[in-house]
Write a protein that holds these residues in place. Structure first.
Motif, PDB file in Angstrom:
ATOM      1  N   ARG A 220      37.844  33.936  55.759  1.00  0.00           N
ATOM      2  CA  ARG A 220      37.036  35.083  56.168  1.00  0.00           C
ATOM      3  C   ARG A 220      35.859  35.327  55.226  1.00  0.00           C
ATOM      4  O   ARG A 220      35.260  36.394  55.248  1.00  0.00           O
ATOM      5  N   GLY A 221      35.532  34.322  54.396  1.00  0.00           N
ATOM      6  CA  GLY A 221      34.259  34.355  53.692  1.00  0.00           C
ATOM      7  C   GLY A 221      34.275  34.713  52.233  1.00  0.00           C
ATOM      8  O   GLY A 221      33.256  34.559  51.554  1.00  0.00           O
ATOM      9  N   ASP A 222      35.375  35.199  51.681  1.00  0.00           N
ATOM     10  CA  ASP A 222      35.399  35.578  50.271  1.00  0.00           C
ATOM     11  C   ASP A 222      35.425  34.353  49.363  1.00  0.00           C
ATOM     12  O   ASP A 222      35.920  33.280  49.745  1.00  0.00           O
ATOM     13  N   VAL A 223      34.891  34.551  48.148  1.00  0.00           N
ATOM     14  CA  VAL A 223      34.966  33.560  47.083  1.00  0.00           C
ATOM     15  C   VAL A 223      35.901  34.096  46.011  1.00  0.00           C
ATOM     16  O   VAL A 223      35.729  35.225  45.537  1.00  0.00           O
ATOM     17  N   VAL A 224      36.898  33.282  45.642  1.00  0.00           N
ATOM     18  CA  VAL A 224      37.917  33.702  44.682  1.00  0.00           C
ATOM     19  C   VAL A 224      37.922  32.720  43.523  1.00  0.00           C
ATOM     20  O   VAL A 224      37.851  31.505  43.724  1.00  0.00           O
ATOM     21  N   VAL A 225      38.006  33.253  42.291  1.00  0.00           N
ATOM     22  CA  VAL A 225      38.220  32.436  41.105  1.00  0.00           C
ATOM     23  C   VAL A 225      39.664  32.634  40.680  1.00  0.00           C
ATOM     24  O   VAL A 225      40.107  33.775  40.479  1.00  0.00           O
ATOM     25  N   LEU A 226      40.408  31.521  40.584  1.00  0.00           N
ATOM     26  CA  LEU A 226      41.845  31.577  40.311  1.00  0.00           C
ATOM     27  C   LEU A 226      42.176  30.938  38.973  1.00  0.00           C
ATOM     28  O   LEU A 226      41.583  29.929  38.588  1.00  0.00           O
ATOM     29  N   ASP A 227      43.175  31.523  38.277  1.00  0.00           N
ATOM     30  CA  ASP A 227      43.843  30.802  37.206  1.00  0.00           C
ATOM     31  C   ASP A 227      44.839  29.837  37.833  1.00  0.00           C
ATOM     32  O   ASP A 227      45.234  29.983  39.001  1.00  0.00           O
ATOM     33  N   LEU A 228      45.290  28.857  37.059  1.00  0.00           N
ATOM     34  CA  LEU A 228      46.206  27.863  37.600  1.00  0.00           C
ATOM     35  C   LEU A 228      47.600  28.409  37.851  1.00  0.00           C
ATOM     36  O   LEU A 228      48.423  27.723  38.465  1.00  0.00           O
ATOM     37  N   ASP A 229      47.883  29.616  37.400  1.00  0.00           N
ATOM     38  CA  ASP A 229      49.156  30.244  37.764  1.00  0.00           C
ATOM     39  C   ASP A 229      49.019  31.112  39.004  1.00  0.00           C
ATOM     40  O   ASP A 229      49.980  31.775  39.422  1.00  0.00           O
TER      41      ASP A 229
END
Length: 540
Positions: free
Chosen positions: A402-411
């Motif tokens: 749905r268009g969002d950009v997410v920055v994730l940690d590896l956990d």
């Protein structure tokens, strides 16, 4: 259609469209991985004319192979009424019946070339067989609580339940005792089911992911053990086992002819070959192991990694391919994306969830996504799930449907989340605090950084994106081009054109993407999902 030069086999893309990839002045192009001959390799069945019919599920295509002369023919093309055929079977009239696992349908093609749908709603239908003595048609379902069914060949949606509550059934066969034999993939067993009474008996156990059964001319049960790459004959009266063929893990199906040859397909690597049953030696190869996609190619610490539906692969600079994880054998997802972050492999499932590989065990652990349950991760899709994975400044980037950009940690911890301004995110990458996203549905590419987003225009169906110091590189599947555009959008160059990007005919969306990444030497690596090749573009 013009034929390729020399003795090179026609690629799967060239079965439908001529293609002559070319580069602009100042560029050169090389081949890292050669094109593939098949879209996939699933159910196989010998026809009365001696040819081996092959169902190519991810290509929605049926082929027939004359192994003696190595002639491959298309018998049901992509775009026909057969949509995602998995297992196949013939009746005495020459009709081929197909189990469409992902669509939950049973369809067919008559000898005169006409198509029909026989059953509209048969969840996870997988194995299919016709009793050669009576022409009765039987199927089973690969799911928890699956059923064994008899299907009326003449009336639509006329189904008789023989047995139910049986988990993860696969390719079945009629035995000489007039019972139906079928493997339970994850239980490692083979069941015998009486088609009249529905009585169920376990006849073989301790198998390594059995995926198909047939009967040898001498009456022995023959079983494909997918996770160890072995075809095994079992004497049901004594329990004695004999290994007939040994090959790579991922066997899907097989068939046996009257001359003592066994034909084996591998769903992980889209390979089909013929072996001697007597010696187990390889006789003839139709298609060596190759890519079903590749679905995404990404730069790694050494070479590249690729998501390829049933596997995650490492590819070195010379094109040597190693499948580091063969999914769907013991992992409940199909991979449509893969990246390496700080030496850790991360995969995107077709359902829209993100998994991290644990190096010590080789297992995959879900770190982001909302679906749960063994069925959902393979068969369902999360409307609000993940649609793309990438890397930016050594961080895991995730683009949402749905268009969002997410920055994730590896956990799985969410470090940041923001709207991209796109309807959906098809591909994502980043570098030096800039993030680039594409939306194939609107033809949009955006560069996100400080200040207002910069829109890059002029694309038909942009999919893969990559970043160099100066350019955004876009794999435009709709135009079958690789395009380099300056980050501010002022300069634009078509580096390569007429590439086998995308499938040559419109078909169901199975998550595949045309992808680009930047190699350590600065060259552009292109994942050509249309023909299974990987190309390298170098500015000369």
């Amino acid at each position: 259609m013009s034929k390729p030069p020399g003795n090179r086999a026609v690629s799967r893309f060239e079965l439908y469209l001529d293609t002559s990839p070319s580069v602009a002045a100042g560029w050169s192009m090389g081949t890292v991985r050669e094109p593939a001959r098949l879209f996939g390799a699933n159910g196989v069945r010998l026809h009365a004319d001696g040819r081996l019919w092959i169902s190519e599920l991810v290509g929605e295509h049926l082929s027939a192979w004359d192994a003696d002369n190595d002639v491959l023919s298309t018998v049901s093309p992509m775009g026909s009424e057969l949509q995602g055929p998995d297992d196949i079977a013939f009746d005495s009239e020459g009709t081929v019946y197909a189990a469409e696992t992902m669509n939950g349908r049973i369809s067919g093609r008559r000898a005169d070339g006409t198509y029909f749908v026989l059953v509209d709603d048969c969840p996870a239908v997988n194995g299919i067989t016709v009793d050669p003595e009576t022409d009765r048609l039987y199927v089973d379902e690969m799911r928890e609580g699956g059923r064994v069914l008899e299907i009326d060949r003449h009336q639509r949606n006329q189904v008789r339940v023989i047995a139910e509550g049986l988990d993860w059934l696969n390719a079945l066969a009629m035995g000489p005792d007039r019972r139906l034999y079928m493997p339970q993939v994850f239980a490692g067993t083979v069941l015998a089911v009486d088609p009249e009474s529905g009585a169920v008996e376990k006849v073989v156990d301790s198998l390594a992911h059995p995926t198909a059964v047939k009967f040898a001319p001498d009456g022995r049960l023959v079983v494909a053990q997918a996770s160890i790459g072995e075809v095994t004959a079992v004497d049901l009266s004594t329990g004695e086992r004999q290994r007939l063929v040994s090959l790579a893990p991922g066997i899907d199906n097989f068939d046996i002819d009257t001359r003592g040859y066994i034909y084996v397909s591998n769903f992980v690597e889209a390979s089909v070959a013929r072996y001697s049953m007597e010696t187990g030696e390889l006789d003839t190869v139709l298609s060596a192991g190759s890519f079903l996609g590749p679905y995404q190619v990404a730069r790694a610490a050494e070479g590249f990694i690729a998501a390829d539906h049933g596997s995650i692969c490492r590819v070195d600079g010379d094109g040597t391919l190693e499948r580091v994880s063969r999914l769907l054998l013991d992992q409940p997802f199909a991979a449509v994306g893969a990246v390496e972050v700080a030496g850790v492999l991360v995969a995107l499932s077709q359902a829209g969830e993100v998994f991290r590989r644990v190096d010590d065990s080789g297992e995959w652990v879900k770190i982001f996504g909302s679906l749960s349950g063994a069925n959902s991760e393979y068969f369902a899709q999360d409307a609000d799930g993940v649609n793309a994975v990438g890397v930016g400044d050594d961080q895991l980037l995730v683009g949402m449907r749905r268009g969002d950009v997410v920055v994730l940690d590896l956990d799985g911890t969410v470090k940041s989340r923001r709207p991209s301004g796109l309807t959906t995110v098809t591909a994502i990458t980043g570098d030096r605090a800039a993030i680039v996203v594409s939306d194939e549905t609107t033809g949009s590419v955006l560069v996100l950084g400080e200040g207002e987003p910069c829109a890059l225009t002029g694309f038909v169906r942009p999919q893969g994106v990559a970043l160099t110091d100066d350019y955004v590189v876009v794999a435009d599947q709709g135009a079958r081009q690789v395009v380099c555009v300056s980050r501010d959008g002022d300069r634009r160059e078509v580096a390569a054109t007429d590439l086998p990007l995308g499938l040559p005919q419109v078909q169901a969306n199975d998550g595949r993407r045309s992808s680009v990444t930047i190699a350590a030497d600065g060259s552009i690596i292109v994942g050509c999902d249309g023909d299974g090749s990987i190309r390298r573009l170098v500015r000369s």
